[in-house]
Design a protein around this motif. Sequence first.
Motif, PDB file in Angstrom:
ATOM      1  N   TYR A 141       0.637  -1.359  -0.469  1.00 60.61           N
ATOM      2  CA  TYR A 141       0.139   0.101   0.051  1.00 60.61           C
ATOM      3  C   TYR A 141       1.010   1.112  -0.209  1.00 60.61           C
ATOM      4  CZ  TYR A 141      -3.474  -3.893   1.082  1.00 60.61           C
ATOM      5  OH  TYR A 141      -3.579  -4.684   1.585  1.00 60.61           O
ATOM      6  N   ALA A 142       2.324   0.917  -0.100  1.00 60.75           N
ATOM      7  CA  ALA A 142       3.393   2.146   0.488  1.00 60.75           C
ATOM      8  C   ALA A 142       4.647   1.969  -0.121  1.00 60.75           C
ATOM      9  CB  ALA A 142       2.873   2.699   1.407  1.00 60.75           C
ATOM     10  N   PRO A 143       5.036   2.883  -0.726  1.00 66.96           N
ATOM     11  CA  PRO A 143       6.309   2.163  -0.947  1.00 66.96           C
ATOM     12  C   PRO A 143       7.211   2.211   0.060  1.00 66.96           C
ATOM     13  CG  PRO A 143       6.284   4.718  -1.174  1.00 66.96           C
ATOM     14  CD  PRO A 143       5.184   4.168  -0.950  1.00 66.96           C
ATOM     15  N   GLU A 144       7.720  -0.071  -0.669  1.00 68.72           N
ATOM     16  CA  GLU A 144       8.726  -0.369   0.262  1.00 68.72           C
ATOM     17  C   GLU A 144       9.643   0.278   1.212  1.00 68.72           C
ATOM     18  OE1 GLU A 144      12.212  -2.900  -2.101  1.00 68.72           O
ATOM     19  OE2 GLU A 144       9.777  -3.360  -2.313  1.00 68.72           O
ATOM     20  N   ASN A 145      10.126  -0.379   2.221  1.00 66.53           N
ATOM     21  CA  ASN A 145      10.611   0.209   3.361  1.00 66.53           C
ATOM     22  C   ASN A 145      11.251   2.251   3.836  1.00 66.53           C
ATOM     23  OD1 ASN A 145      12.093  -1.834   4.629  1.00 66.53           O
ATOM     24  ND2 ASN A 145      13.416  -2.507   2.475  1.00 66.53           N
ATOM     25  N   THR A 146       9.861   3.223   3.360  1.00 70.16           N
ATOM     26  CA  THR A 146       9.592   4.106   3.581  1.00 70.16           C
ATOM     27  C   THR A 146       8.685   4.564   4.347  1.00 70.16           C
ATOM     28  OG1 THR A 146       8.095   4.891   1.910  1.00 70.16           O
ATOM     29  CG2 THR A 146       9.715   4.607   0.580  1.00 70.16           C
ATOM     30  N   LEU A 147       9.665   5.258   5.265  1.00 71.04           N
ATOM     31  CA  LEU A 147       8.779   5.973   6.407  1.00 71.04           C
ATOM     32  C   LEU A 147       7.070   5.836   6.284  1.00 71.04           C
ATOM     33  CD1 LEU A 147      10.637   8.942   7.433  1.00 71.04           C
ATOM     34  CD2 LEU A 147      11.080   6.895   7.916  1.00 71.04           C
ATOM     35  N   LEU A 170      17.310  11.012  -3.294  1.00 72.79           N
ATOM     36  CA  LEU A 170      16.896  10.337  -4.587  1.00 72.79           C
ATOM     37  C   LEU A 170      15.023  10.347  -4.098  1.00 72.79           C
ATOM     38  CD1 LEU A 170      19.815   7.444  -4.962  1.00 72.79           C
ATOM     39  CD2 LEU A 170      18.813   9.286  -6.821  1.00 72.79           C
ATOM     40  N   ASP A 171      14.355   9.932  -5.264  1.00 68.92           N
ATOM     41  CA  ASP A 171      12.824  10.013  -5.099  1.00 68.92           C
ATOM     42  C   ASP A 171      12.640   8.543  -4.849  1.00 68.92           C
ATOM     43  OD1 ASP A 171      10.173   9.122  -5.614  1.00 68.92           O
ATOM     44  OD2 ASP A 171      10.127  11.216  -6.953  1.00 68.92           O
ATOM     45  N   ALA A 172      11.883   7.733  -3.989  1.00 67.71           N
ATOM     46  CA  ALA A 172      11.940   6.816  -3.302  1.00 67.71           C
ATOM     47  C   ALA A 172      10.478   5.931  -3.811  1.00 67.71           C
ATOM     48  CB  ALA A 172      12.593   6.533  -2.313  1.00 67.71           C
ATOM     49  N   GLY A 173       9.758   7.205  -3.893  1.00 68.82           N
ATOM     50  CA  GLY A 173       7.876   6.720  -3.945  1.00 68.82           C
ATOM     51  C   GLY A 173       7.760   6.675  -5.216  1.00 68.82           C
ATOM     52  N   SER A 174       7.910   7.302  -6.284  1.00 67.26           N
ATOM     53  CA  SER A 174       7.752   7.556  -7.285  1.00 67.26           C
ATOM     54  C   SER A 174       7.164   6.436  -8.479  1.00 67.26           C
ATOM     55  CB  SER A 174       8.131   8.894  -8.459  1.00 67.26           C
ATOM     56  OG  SER A 174       7.850   9.747  -7.864  1.00 67.26           O
ATOM     57  N   TRP A 175       8.586   5.719  -8.059  1.00 65.94           N
ATOM     58  CA  TRP A 175       7.869   4.263  -8.935  1.00 65.94           C
ATOM     59  C   TRP A 175       6.329   3.271  -7.877  1.00 65.94           C
ATOM     60  CZ3 TRP A 175       7.570   0.031  -6.378  1.00 65.94           C
ATOM     61  CH2 TRP A 175       8.143  -0.175  -5.101  1.00 65.94           C
ATOM     62  N   VAL A 206      15.397   7.381   0.826  1.00 67.51           N
ATOM     63  CA  VAL A 206      14.971   6.349   1.706  1.00 67.51           C
ATOM     64  C   VAL A 206      15.469   6.535   3.016  1.00 67.51           C
ATOM     65  CG1 VAL A 206      17.275   4.813   1.673  1.00 67.51           C
ATOM     66  CG2 VAL A 206      16.175   5.110  -1.120  1.00 67.51           C
ATOM     67  N   PRO A 207      15.283   6.483   4.258  1.00 66.25           N
ATOM     68  CA  PRO A 207      15.609   6.963   4.714  1.00 66.25           C
ATOM     69  C   PRO A 207      16.437   6.232   5.787  1.00 66.25           C
ATOM     70  CG  PRO A 207      13.643   5.211   5.082  1.00 66.25           C
ATOM     71  CD  PRO A 207      13.828   5.060   3.689  1.00 66.25           C
ATOM     72  N   THR A 208      17.398   6.635   6.735  1.00 70.66           N
ATOM     73  CA  THR A 208      18.128   6.404   7.206  1.00 70.66           C
ATOM     74  C   THR A 208      17.675   5.189   8.155  1.00 70.66           C
ATOM     75  OG1 THR A 208      18.338   7.898   9.405  1.00 70.66           O
ATOM     76  CG2 THR A 208      19.778   8.474   7.153  1.00 70.66           C
ATOM     77  N   LEU A 209      18.477   4.045   8.816  1.00 69.95           N
ATOM     78  CA  LEU A 209      18.104   3.638  10.119  1.00 69.95           C
ATOM     79  C   LEU A 209      17.582   4.318  11.064  1.00 69.95           C
ATOM     80  CD1 LEU A 209      17.757   0.615  10.746  1.00 69.95           C
ATOM     81  CD2 LEU A 209      19.845   0.560  12.133  1.00 69.95           C
ATOM     82  N   LYS A 210      18.156   5.622  11.872  1.00 70.65           N
ATOM     83  CA  LYS A 210      17.974   6.245  12.564  1.00 70.65           C
ATOM     84  C   LYS A 210      16.404   7.372  12.036  1.00 70.65           C
ATOM     85  CE  LYS A 210      19.927  10.335  15.846  1.00 70.65           C
ATOM     86  NZ  LYS A 210      20.818  11.631  15.391  1.00 70.65           N
ATOM     87  N   ARG A 267      10.358   6.678  13.448  1.00 66.28           N
ATOM     88  CA  ARG A 267       9.289   6.585  13.312  1.00 66.28           C
ATOM     89  C   ARG A 267       8.697   5.185  13.918  1.00 66.28           C
ATOM     90  NH1 ARG A 267       6.190   8.801   9.135  1.00 66.28           N
ATOM     91  NH2 ARG A 267       7.918  10.586   9.080  1.00 66.28           N
ATOM     92  N   VAL A 268       9.069   4.037  13.799  1.00 70.21           N
ATOM     93  CA  VAL A 268       8.730   3.051  14.804  1.00 70.21           C
ATOM     94  C   VAL A 268       8.220   3.471  16.348  1.00 70.21           C
ATOM     95  CG1 VAL A 268       8.859   0.551  15.854  1.00 70.21           C
ATOM     96  CG2 VAL A 268      10.022   1.183  12.364  1.00 70.21           C
ATOM     97  N   GLU A 269       9.458   3.799  16.890  1.00 71.85           N
ATOM     98  CA  GLU A 269       8.935   4.437  17.933  1.00 71.85           C
ATOM     99  C   GLU A 269       8.257   5.438  18.445  1.00 71.85           C
ATOM    100  OE1 GLU A 269       9.675   4.122  21.588  1.00 71.85           O
ATOM    101  OE2 GLU A 269      11.022   3.377  20.428  1.00 71.85           O
ATOM    102  N   HIS A 270       8.175   6.000  17.359  1.00 70.15           N
ATOM    103  CA  HIS A 270       6.859   7.084  17.150  1.00 70.15           C
ATOM    104  C   HIS A 270       5.263   6.437  17.444  1.00 70.15           C
ATOM    105  CE1 HIS A 270       4.859  10.544  16.269  1.00 70.15           C
ATOM    106  NE2 HIS A 270       3.672   9.985  15.256  1.00 70.15           N
TER     107      HIS A 270
END
Length: 290
Positions: free
Chosen positions: A45-51, A114-119, A129-133, A138-141
């Motif tokens: 439902y949303a681009p993989e591995n993004t926030l 880079l745009d990691a969502g338009s595809w 592309v998020p950093t691990l930090k 965001r997961v903690e949020h």
Amino acid sequence: MHARVVAAMTTAVLGTVSFLLPVHDARAGISHQPSVIAHRGASAYAPENTLKAVDEAAALGTLWVENDVQRTKDGELVVIHDDSLRRTTDAEEVFPGRAPWKVRDFTAAEIARLDAGSWFGPAYAGARVPTLKQYVARVEHHRQKLLLEIKNPELYPGIEQQTLKLLGNEGWLDRRHLANRLIVQSFDADSLRTVHELKPAVRTGLLGMPAVADLARFAVFADLINPSYASLSPAYVSAVHALTGPHGKPVKVFVWTVDDAATARAVAGYDVDGVITDKPDVVWRALSGH
């Protein structure tokens, strides 16, 4: 309100309630519910591995999210699945002369452009592309739990120690997170063994499906065995559950990647402990009626 948003909200409410419905556990004579883990976030439902994929998983009521970590040229940990940027970003357009666009050949600043969502769709244009930090924040949020895959560790010497250091700095190695909110997994047994040796308190999962005869030696450092559903059987799940992991508890099974109701019900019937899926709402509905 958009129909898909309404459906997602409804599913989140029903899914959360349905997770209270038990599945019989033949091993212990008790009932338990397999965890549902959003694969690379809610990646259907949303681009993989993004926030955005983390947010979508949270909107669907999903407690667990899975993601992949790799390292940039200048040593930043970033969340992306492929070792190349080509499939899920516009790297080929932004940096046309830098084929094959390997993650390790680009700096964090370059990847941040880079745009990691338009595809995935125009609604997600500009996703990064998020950093691990950024990702763990965001997961903690959302007060979610994290299944973190160390991807291609052979390409990134020392990534295990670096990942653990970041997790510690971000508060993810305290007692509360270690008890039930963090699992580190990998296809690479040596990498997973390294994680266990560096931080024995961290729960770990070995991706793949080792032969039954080899399971005992992996149970020394792996709390879970996480295979593809395609070749799974009830006998294999039972063989895994018969072992005691490094933390004195039965080794568990998280199965991937299950996106339809029939398969979800089938693997739940095998007594798996978790189901990794691109479509957590579909799996929730299936398991609630199991």
